[in-house]
Design a protein around this motif. Structure first.
Motif, PDB file in Angstrom:
ATOM      1  N   ARG A   1      -0.895  11.729   8.248  1.00 41.90           N
ATOM      2  CA  ARG A   1      -0.658  12.532   7.064  1.00 41.90           C
ATOM      3  C   ARG A   1      -0.084  11.700   5.906  1.00 41.90           C
ATOM      4  NH1 ARG A   1      -3.675  14.741   9.345  1.00 41.90           N
ATOM      5  NH2 ARG A   1      -3.667  16.793  10.350  1.00 41.90           N
ATOM      6  N   LYS A   2       0.506  10.547   6.237  1.00 37.40           N
ATOM      7  CA  LYS A   2       1.065   9.666   5.200  1.00 37.40           C
ATOM      8  C   LYS A   2       0.675   8.206   5.482  1.00 37.40           C
ATOM      9  CE  LYS A   2       5.369  10.808   5.709  1.00 37.40           C
ATOM     10  NZ  LYS A   2       6.840  10.799   5.461  1.00 37.40           N
ATOM     11  N   PRO A   3      -0.614   7.925   5.459  1.00 36.31           N
ATOM     12  CA  PRO A   3      -1.037   6.541   5.720  1.00 36.31           C
ATOM     13  C   PRO A   3      -0.783   5.627   4.517  1.00 36.31           C
ATOM     14  CG  PRO A   3      -2.942   7.866   5.187  1.00 36.31           C
ATOM     15  CD  PRO A   3      -1.764   8.813   5.221  1.00 36.31           C
ATOM     16  N   VAL A   4      -0.638   4.353   4.789  1.00 39.69           N
ATOM     17  CA  VAL A   4      -0.453   3.329   3.753  1.00 39.69           C
ATOM     18  C   VAL A   4      -1.305   2.117   4.120  1.00 39.69           C
ATOM     19  CG1 VAL A   4       1.173   1.652   2.779  1.00 39.69           C
ATOM     20  CG2 VAL A   4       1.856   4.018   3.018  1.00 39.69           C
ATOM     21  N   LEU A   5      -1.876   1.510   3.105  1.00 37.89           N
ATOM     22  CA  LEU A   5      -2.633   0.272   3.281  1.00 37.89           C
ATOM     23  C   LEU A   5      -1.734  -0.888   2.854  1.00 37.89           C
ATOM     24  CD1 LEU A   5      -5.332  -1.108   3.961  1.00 37.89           C
ATOM     25  CD2 LEU A   5      -6.085  -0.604   1.634  1.00 37.89           C
ATOM     26  N   LEU A   6      -1.481  -1.825   3.785  1.00 38.29           N
ATOM     27  CA  LEU A   6      -0.586  -2.952   3.543  1.00 38.29           C
ATOM     28  C   LEU A   6      -1.396  -4.244   3.626  1.00 38.29           C
ATOM     29  CD1 LEU A   6       2.400  -3.645   3.034  1.00 38.29           C
ATOM     30  CD2 LEU A   6       2.716  -3.761   5.520  1.00 38.29           C
TER      31      LEU A   6
END
Length: 310
Positions: free
Chosen positions: A223-228
């Motif tokens: 629900r709260k993905p991030v691309l690092l």
């Protein structure tokens, strides 16, 4: 895969190519787009440099010392994709160790070429200058094994195998490699081997499908993905793929300190540099509270997360 090593020559011969070892080496480098080679002259690399001086299409850039030349080659590879460095045996190559080790840790493809004492003197284990005076001419190559992806002693008999192999490994692994060539062999004709081109690496489709299925499940639940994004996205040319992924998923994107520049900072999804407790608190919160972090090209070093030991 760790460092790979090839030493000595082979007895299998299939004909004289009519091209000397030095010319063949520079032909291979020129095919990779290398138009300048950095280094410092020394008596064991004079035959290499004499050959290079007569060679069309590659210029020798004479450095003040081997360390500076090594760093210049590192910078050249970051810009052009691959580079080459020529030093002399012992004192010269050891002076370049810091630059080569740095290129290894930062995934920089660099071909380090070392001119060594005459092959006939090495075989007789003569005591030669720039050595440890013990008749061992392999000791400095062994120094380079832990800080390069491949080392080889190049001869006219194995040149058509070892030189392309070293270049291929440097490009695939984005790491420095090491080639040592005796100065009395540089002008010797290369023996044609007719070796087939090695097949390109391919994925195991079963494993790839299993990994893709696992990733899909993680993303479906997120629900709260991030691309690092980190530095190896640049080293392996993944910037376009990363941007396409960010566009398709429409999720926040942060870069690591070492990976700054790996993602377009004008992109609407870019939130900044993640540096743990050393960086922006907003970015730290977004990354550390994400329920799925898609990490691309990461180098898992302590200083990048605000966990530096003092």
């Amino acid at each position: 895969m760790g460092n790979m090593t090839a030493t000595g020559s082979t007895n299998q011969k299939s004909g004289n190519t009519g091209k000397c070892l030095g010319q063949y080496l520079f032909d291979c480098l020129k095919l990779e787009g290398i138009t300048e080679i950095f280094g410092v002259p020394g008596d064991y690399n004079f035959t290499l440099l004499d050959t290079l001086e007569k060679y069309n299409g590659i210029e020798f850039i004479n450095g003040r010392n081997e360390l500076n030349s090594g760093y210049a080659a590192d910078a050249y590879a970051r810009i052009k994709g691959i580079s080459a460095l020529i030093t002399t045996f012992g004192v010269g190559e050891l002076s370049a160790c810091n630059a080569i080790a740095g290129a290894n840790s930062e995934h920089i493809p660099l071909i380090h070429i070392v001119g060594s004492p005459p092959d006939k003197d090495q075989k007789e284990h003569k005591l030669m200058h720039h050595t440890l005076m013990d008749g061992n001419f392999d000791v400095f190559r062994k120094v380079y094994e832990p800080i390069t992806a491949y080392t080889a002693v190049v001869t006219p008999e194995n040149a058509e195998i070892e030189i392309p192999t070293a270049i291929r490994i440097a490009k695939e692994k984005k790491k420095p490699v090491y080639l040592v060539i005796a100065d009395d062999l540089v002008s010797k004709p290369v023996m044609g081997r007719g070796e087939p081109t090695p097949p390109k690496p391919s994925s195991n489709l079963t494993t790839l499908k299993a990994a893709a299925d696992q990733v899909r499940q993680l993303l479906d639940r997120a629900r709260k993905p991030v691309l690092l994004v980190d530095v190896n996205a640049m080293r392996f040319g993944l910037q376009t793929a990363v941007r396409q992924l960010a566009d398709a998923m429409n999720i926040p994107v942060a870069t690591m300190m070492f990976g700054k520049g790996a993602f377009d900072e004008s992109h609407p999804n870019y939130i900044g540099v993640y540096g743990g407790s050393f960086g922006s608190s907003e970015v730290q919160t977004a990354v550390e509270q994400a329920d799925c972090v898609i990490a691309v090209g990461m180098v898992w070093a302590d200083s990048k997360y605000g966990h530096v030991h003092r």
